[in-house]
Motif scaffolding. Sequence first.
Motif, short mmCIF file in Angstrom:
data_model
loop_
_atom_site.label_atom_id
_atom_site.label_comp_id
_atom_site.label_asym_id
_atom_site.label_seq_id
_atom_site.Cartn_x
_atom_site.Cartn_y
_atom_site.Cartn_z
N GLU A 16 0.91 -1.06 0.05
CA GLU A 16 0.02 -0.07 -0.16
C GLU A 16 0.77 1.10 0.05
OE1 GLU A 16 -3.17 0.19 -0.44
OE2 GLU A 16 -3.82 -1.86 -0.31
N GLY A 17 0.60 1.99 -1.18
CA GLY A 17 1.37 3.44 -1.16
C GLY A 17 0.23 4.68 -0.84
N ASN A 18 0.93 5.89 -0.86
CA ASN A 18 0.06 6.92 -1.04
C ASN A 18 -1.01 7.10 -2.10
OD1 ASN A 18 1.67 7.90 1.48
ND2 ASN A 18 3.02 8.98 0.18
N ALA A 19 -0.39 6.72 -3.24
CA ALA A 19 -1.30 6.65 -4.39
C ALA A 19 -2.38 5.23 -4.66
CB ALA A 19 -0.64 6.65 -5.43
N GLY A 20 -2.21 4.25 -3.28
CA GLY A 20 -2.94 3.15 -3.52
C GLY A 20 -2.08 1.97 -3.66
N ARG A 21 -2.58 0.90 -3.97
CA ARG A 21 -1.72 -0.29 -4.06
C ARG A 21 -0.75 -0.59 -5.12
NH1 ARG A 21 -2.14 -5.59 -1.42
NH2 ARG A 21 -4.07 -4.67 -0.14
N VAL A 22 0.37 -0.92 -4.77
CA VAL A 22 1.30 -0.87 -5.72
C VAL A 22 1.80 -2.28 -5.83
CG1 VAL A 22 3.72 -0.45 -6.72
CG2 VAL A 22 2.15 1.08 -5.20
#
Length: 233
Positions: A16-22
Amino acid sequence: MSDPVLSLTDATLSLEGNAGRVEILHGITLDVQRGETLGLVGPSGSGKSSLLMLMGGLERATGGHVNALGQDLTTMSEDQLARFRRGNMGIVFQSFHLIPTMTALENVATPLELAGHRDAFDRARAELQAVGLADRADHYPSQMSGGEQQRVALARASAPRPAILLADEPTGNLDGANGAAIIELLFGLRDRHGATLVLVTHAPELASRCDRVVHLRDGRIDEMANGLTEAAQ
């Protein structure tokens, strides 16, 4: 063929990243045999280090299975993983990860003490001698060069005599001469203890020493590049 020491089946990793799941790794299926030396290569961001972390149980697969020495790492708790690594794996990082308040000898002896070895300090001295640092045993990391610190990290990883040795860019922070010395020591320790070695590297001279090289690209095994490597061999 004997049972593999490491076996990944359709292993995936997403974070999970700031822009969503990576999505980091996609459906990795790979076996590593006992005593084999495997090099993981590929461009930056291809997932090499993440794959190594899955093998060591330092990252948990979000899909598929990761087996080491017949044990399914994906079903273990964090405590179980820590105990498994302590008894079976040695890990060498690019940035050494030595404890700054401990001497070289104490850094090497610590995992042995945690594993309950009564001869922890004797074994630690022997490993420091094996990497040419017997005379630096009482020095702290800040008193040692980068090459010396990586030698201590190698000694610490090999002291428990692990079945599996994992190395993430072990020469990445070193100059050419020190990097070459670390390569020789790494393979020497592998031979001395009979460990299976998996390493991540950008260095062609290090990859060329491996029994097998696996290329990664965009979180997947690059079958085309691997085919070219096998043809060249």
